[in-house]
Motif scaffolding. Sequence first.
Motif, short mmCIF file in Angstrom:
data_model
loop_
_atom_site.label_atom_id
_atom_site.label_comp_id
_atom_site.label_asym_id
_atom_site.label_seq_id
_atom_site.Cartn_x
_atom_site.Cartn_y
_atom_site.Cartn_z
N LEU A 144 -18.15 -20.06 -19.42
CA LEU A 144 -17.94 -18.77 -18.77
C LEU A 144 -16.46 -18.47 -18.61
CD1 LEU A 144 -18.93 -16.25 -17.31
CD2 LEU A 144 -19.58 -17.68 -15.39
N HIS A 145 -15.70 -19.47 -18.15
CA HIS A 145 -14.24 -19.31 -18.03
C HIS A 145 -13.63 -18.95 -19.39
CE1 HIS A 145 -13.18 -20.53 -13.94
NE2 HIS A 145 -14.07 -21.50 -14.03
N ARG A 146 -14.01 -19.68 -20.43
CA ARG A 146 -13.46 -19.45 -21.77
C ARG A 146 -13.82 -18.07 -22.28
NH1 ARG A 146 -15.74 -19.32 -26.42
NH2 ARG A 146 -17.65 -20.37 -25.79
N ARG A 147 -15.08 -17.68 -22.10
CA ARG A 147 -15.55 -16.41 -22.66
C ARG A 147 -14.99 -15.20 -21.93
NH1 ARG A 147 -21.86 -17.32 -23.69
NH2 ARG A 147 -21.74 -15.04 -23.87
N LEU A 148 -14.53 -15.36 -20.72
CA LEU A 148 -13.89 -14.26 -20.01
C LEU A 148 -12.63 -13.78 -20.73
CD1 LEU A 148 -14.36 -15.20 -16.27
CD2 LEU A 148 -14.92 -13.00 -17.32
N HIS A 149 -12.07 -14.63 -21.60
CA HIS A 149 -10.85 -14.29 -22.35
C HIS A 149 -11.15 -13.70 -23.72
CE1 HIS A 149 -8.42 -16.05 -19.22
NE2 HIS A 149 -9.20 -17.10 -19.25
N ASN A 150 -12.43 -13.60 -24.08
CA ASN A 150 -12.80 -13.02 -25.37
C ASN A 150 -12.52 -11.52 -25.39
OD1 ASN A 150 -13.77 -15.38 -26.48
ND2 ASN A 150 -15.93 -14.91 -26.17
N SER A 151 -12.30 -11.00 -26.58
CA SER A 151 -12.30 -9.55 -26.75
C SER A 151 -13.76 -9.10 -26.68
CB SER A 151 -11.71 -9.17 -28.11
OG SER A 151 -12.60 -9.57 -29.16
N VAL A 152 -13.98 -7.80 -26.56
CA VAL A 152 -15.36 -7.29 -26.53
C VAL A 152 -16.09 -7.68 -27.81
CG1 VAL A 152 -16.75 -5.17 -26.52
CG2 VAL A 152 -14.84 -5.41 -24.92
N GLU A 153 -15.47 -7.53 -28.95
CA GLU A 153 -16.14 -7.86 -30.21
C GLU A 153 -16.42 -9.37 -30.32
OE1 GLU A 153 -17.69 -5.89 -32.37
OE2 GLU A 153 -17.12 -4.35 -30.93
N GLU A 154 -15.48 -10.20 -29.92
CA GLU A 154 -15.71 -11.65 -29.96
C GLU A 154 -16.88 -12.01 -29.05
OE1 GLU A 154 -11.19 -13.40 -30.62
OE2 GLU A 154 -11.81 -12.79 -28.61
N GLU A 155 -16.93 -11.37 -27.89
CA GLU A 155 -18.00 -11.68 -26.95
C GLU A 155 -19.35 -11.23 -27.48
OE1 GLU A 155 -19.91 -13.45 -23.85
OE2 GLU A 155 -17.97 -13.81 -24.77
N ARG A 156 -19.38 -10.10 -28.14
CA ARG A 156 -20.66 -9.64 -28.70
C ARG A 156 -21.19 -10.61 -29.74
NH1 ARG A 156 -20.46 -3.00 -28.99
NH2 ARG A 156 -20.46 -2.74 -26.72
N VAL A 157 -20.30 -11.21 -30.52
CA VAL A 157 -20.72 -12.23 -31.49
C VAL A 157 -21.33 -13.42 -30.74
CG1 VAL A 157 -19.88 -13.90 -33.19
CG2 VAL A 157 -19.11 -11.51 -33.28
N GLU A 158 -20.66 -13.87 -29.68
CA GLU A 158 -21.16 -15.01 -28.91
C GLU A 158 -22.48 -14.69 -28.22
OE1 GLU A 158 -19.08 -18.03 -27.08
OE2 GLU A 158 -17.10 -17.33 -27.71
N VAL A 159 -22.60 -13.48 -27.68
CA VAL A 159 -23.84 -13.08 -27.01
C VAL A 159 -25.00 -13.12 -28.01
CG1 VAL A 159 -25.07 -11.12 -25.96
CG2 VAL A 159 -22.79 -11.76 -25.15
#
Length: 178
Positions: A144-159
């Motif tokens: 969660l800490h790490r993913r808070l630093h993702n861009s929106v697009e990076e996070e959508r890939v992870e989601v």
Amino acid sequence: MSSRLEWLGSLPLEEAEAQLLSCCASRQWVRKMVANRPYADEASLLAAAVDGVRELGWADVEEALSAHPRIGERAEAARREGMSAEDAQREAQWSRQEQSDAATADDAVKAELVARNLAYEERFGHVFLIRATGRSATEILTALHRRLHNSVEEERVEVRAELADITVLRIRKLLGLL
């Protein structure tokens, strides 16, 4: 072919959709999975499930996310259109099992999960999704800490990747393989 896979393939349309909604709450995903029945084997079913999640538009992903409680919160059975009370209960039970390690974390970790969940939702506009099965509360918090630093697009890939993992896990449960 397993008898449970045959069972899923032989269900009437509406019943198959209701069963699969407890695995992934995207109606688009469910319709595609049902339309492509029967599946030759477990591997082809699971591959289709993963591909189907990855192909979803973002609005469909958000629909799926709406069925997931925050990490550390107790899932309650919530019937959605096309879902029986039994299917909703099964989905909530799976969610509680998947998050059992986070639910038993110490108070400091639980408090940090709450705070970071809220920060995540503020940043991305949706619940933090992670396959909690097999991960400790500390591992979830680190992600969660790490993913808070993702861009929106990076996070959508992870989601999408996490949603696919959860969906596969739940299909395997539905088929009695776990």
